[in-house]
Design an enzyme around this catalytic site. Structure first.
Site, PDB file in Angstrom:
ATOM      1  N   PHE A  37      -1.403  90.579  26.074  1.00 54.58           N
ATOM      2  CA  PHE A  37      -0.026  91.368  25.152  1.00 54.58           C
ATOM      3  C   PHE A  37      -0.173  92.171  24.627  1.00 54.58           C
ATOM      4  O   PHE A  37      -1.238  92.891  24.107  1.00 54.58           O
ATOM      5  CB  PHE A  37       0.816  90.241  24.853  1.00 54.58           C
ATOM      6  CG  PHE A  37       0.856  90.004  23.854  1.00 54.58           C
ATOM      7  CD1 PHE A  37      -0.653  88.433  22.864  1.00 54.58           C
ATOM      8  CD2 PHE A  37       1.384  90.097  22.683  1.00 54.58           C
ATOM      9  CE1 PHE A  37      -0.926  88.500  22.078  1.00 54.58           C
ATOM     10  CE2 PHE A  37       0.807  89.876  21.298  1.00 54.58           C
ATOM     11  CZ  PHE A  37       0.010  88.912  20.405  1.00 54.58           C
ATOM     12  N   ALA A 158      -9.703  93.066  22.335  1.00 56.03           N
ATOM     13  CA  ALA A 158      -9.000  92.665  23.251  1.00 56.03           C
ATOM     14  C   ALA A 158      -7.296  91.506  22.160  1.00 56.03           C
ATOM     15  O   ALA A 158      -7.682  90.328  22.140  1.00 56.03           O
ATOM     16  CB  ALA A 158      -9.348  91.500  24.736  1.00 56.03           C
ATOM     17  N   LYS A 159      -5.971  92.061  22.845  1.00 61.22           N
ATOM     18  CA  LYS A 159      -4.893  91.273  21.982  1.00 61.22           C
ATOM     19  C   LYS A 159      -4.882  90.710  22.542  1.00 61.22           C
ATOM     20  O   LYS A 159      -4.095  90.357  24.191  1.00 61.22           O
ATOM     21  CB  LYS A 159      -3.369  92.530  21.864  1.00 61.22           C
ATOM     22  CG  LYS A 159      -2.943  91.606  21.049  1.00 61.22           C
ATOM     23  CD  LYS A 159      -1.766  93.286  20.484  1.00 61.22           C
ATOM     24  CE  LYS A 159      -0.755  92.754  19.609  1.00 61.22           C
ATOM     25  NZ  LYS A 159      -1.151  92.175  18.733  1.00 61.22           N
ATOM     26  N   ALA A 160      -5.270  89.527  22.659  1.00 62.21           N
ATOM     27  CA  ALA A 160      -5.525  88.302  24.046  1.00 62.21           C
ATOM     28  C   ALA A 160      -5.017  86.901  23.607  1.00 62.21           C
ATOM     29  O   ALA A 160      -4.429  86.877  22.251  1.00 62.21           O
ATOM     30  CB  ALA A 160      -6.727  87.852  24.415  1.00 62.21           C
ATOM     31  N   TYR A 164      -4.390  83.871  19.387  1.00 62.04           N
ATOM     32  CA  TYR A 164      -3.460  84.119  18.416  1.00 62.04           C
ATOM     33  C   TYR A 164      -3.340  82.827  18.058  1.00 62.04           C
ATOM     34  O   TYR A 164      -2.920  81.798  16.792  1.00 62.04           O
ATOM     35  CB  TYR A 164      -2.026  84.387  18.002  1.00 62.04           C
ATOM     36  CG  TYR A 164      -2.512  86.042  18.407  1.00 62.04           C
ATOM     37  CD1 TYR A 164      -1.723  86.838  16.932  1.00 62.04           C
ATOM     38  CD2 TYR A 164      -2.697  86.297  19.453  1.00 62.04           C
ATOM     39  CE1 TYR A 164      -2.432  88.059  17.323  1.00 62.04           C
ATOM     40  CE2 TYR A 164      -3.318  87.940  18.934  1.00 62.04           C
ATOM     41  CZ  TYR A 164      -2.853  88.583  18.381  1.00 62.04           C
ATOM     42  OH  TYR A 164      -2.713  90.132  17.555  1.00 62.04           O
TER      43      TYR A 164
END
Ligand code: PPE
Length: 307
Positions: A37, A158-160, A164
């Site tokens: 995202f 990677a902004k996965a 989070y």
């Protein structure tokens, strides 16, 4: 932050009512966290929405998807246009933009390859991430007992969504301990980043931020701050930074899309500098807000207008 549920959300090419923006509970993403995202901000400049570093965020979205072999069924230009369309459909100017690329509903099992790659874009109003008071006077931070995964174990670039889960542990632990936010170290004990922010230190008038091999997100605000600070005449060093520096830094601040530029006033119960926003942080913060509020010209070409 509460949602105003009256708006529209873009899903796979169509704007749907906020309350209808739903997916099946057996979607791959629900079971295995299979999503990447972005978080982007639009600012209101001369009454118009101006999106901050739109192409860079959309490029990072595609890079994150590439790492996880998710083939996005739209082009980067189409996603940029869809973001603008979503802002217009919601009659917003200043807002936070959340594009999500996720593996949808088809079958379960670890292998994601047969599940569709779906895309959604939501926008909403989101004020100061760590509060207005934190923005002006600084936030209190504690080092997390959790570590960022080693670069050989899990992609940090990677902004996965799955990354989070760790950010949640660090953030909840910090809050339980009475801090405003946590700070994670890498596997070697060097400084990595906040749960949702990159970090900068000021020592003897020079600026420092950890390097990418310390398991951190390649933040777009981080990049903007490096440019701004350089143009303000500061030396900016991107290096592995040992934890100890956190306790002797003259100033520290967080940088991120949601957090913007937020000063840090204490670290692990030790006062940073004078215990308030320091002078270098203030200069960088002021310059950042002058740009995003349109008080100075967009000299870096960072904005995309929503016409
Ligand atoms: N590190 C992490 C782990 C991170 O999540 C962010 C953004 C950053 C650094 C800063 O990156 P950039 O936004 O490109 O400057 N965190 C996003 C999500 C926050 C949330 O709570 O959700 C954000 O700021 O939009």
């Amino acid at each position: 932050m509460a949602f105003d549920e009256s708006g529209k959300i873009w899903m796979d090419g169509e704007l749907v009512d906020w309350k209808d923006a739903k997916i099946h509970v057996l979607s791959h993403v629900v079971n295995y966290g299979t999503d990447v995202f972005e978080g982007i901000r639009a600012y209101e400049i001369d009454g118009k929405a101006q999106i901050f570093r739109l192409e860079d965020h959309v490029k990072r979205l595609f890079d994150s998807a590439k790492i996880y072999k998710m083939d996005i069924p739209f082009t980067q230009d189409e996603i940029c246009e869809a973001i603008k369309e979503t802002i217009k459909a919601n009659n917003l100017t200043a807002c936070y933009i959340r594009p999500i690329v996720y593996r949808g509903y088809k079958e379960l099992g670890v292998s994601p390859v047969n599940c569709p790659v779906n895309v959604a874009i939501a926008v909403w109003e989101w004020g100061a991430y760590l509060g207005e008071e934190g923005m002006a006077n600084g936030v209190n931070i504690g080092v997390s007992s959790w570590r960022k995964p080693a670069v050989s174990t899990f992609p940090n670039i990677a902004k996965a969504g799955a990354n989070y889960m760790l950010s949640q542990l660090a953030n909840m632990e910090a809050k339980d301990n009475g801090f405003d936010e946590g700070l994670l170290l890498d596997v070697n004990g060097n400084i990595a980043e906040g749960p949702g922010e990159n970090v900068f230190l000021v020592l003897d008038g020079k600026i420092y931020t950890p390097t990418l091999s310390s398991s951190l997100l390649k933040g777009i605000t981080r990049d903007s701050v490096i440019k701004l600070a350089g143009d303000l005449g500061y030396e900016v060093n991107v290096l592995p930074l040992p934890r100890d520096l956190l306790y002797i830094a003259d100033e520290m601040f967080f940088a991120g899309t949601a957090a913007e530029v937020t000063p840090i006033r204490s670290m692990d119960h030790r006062i940073v500098g004078e215990g308030k926003r320091g002078p270098v942080t203030e200069k960088i913060q002021r310059e950042f807000f002058k740009i995003v509020n349109g008080e100075v010209e967009d000299r870096y070409g960072w904005f995309s207008p929503v016409d």
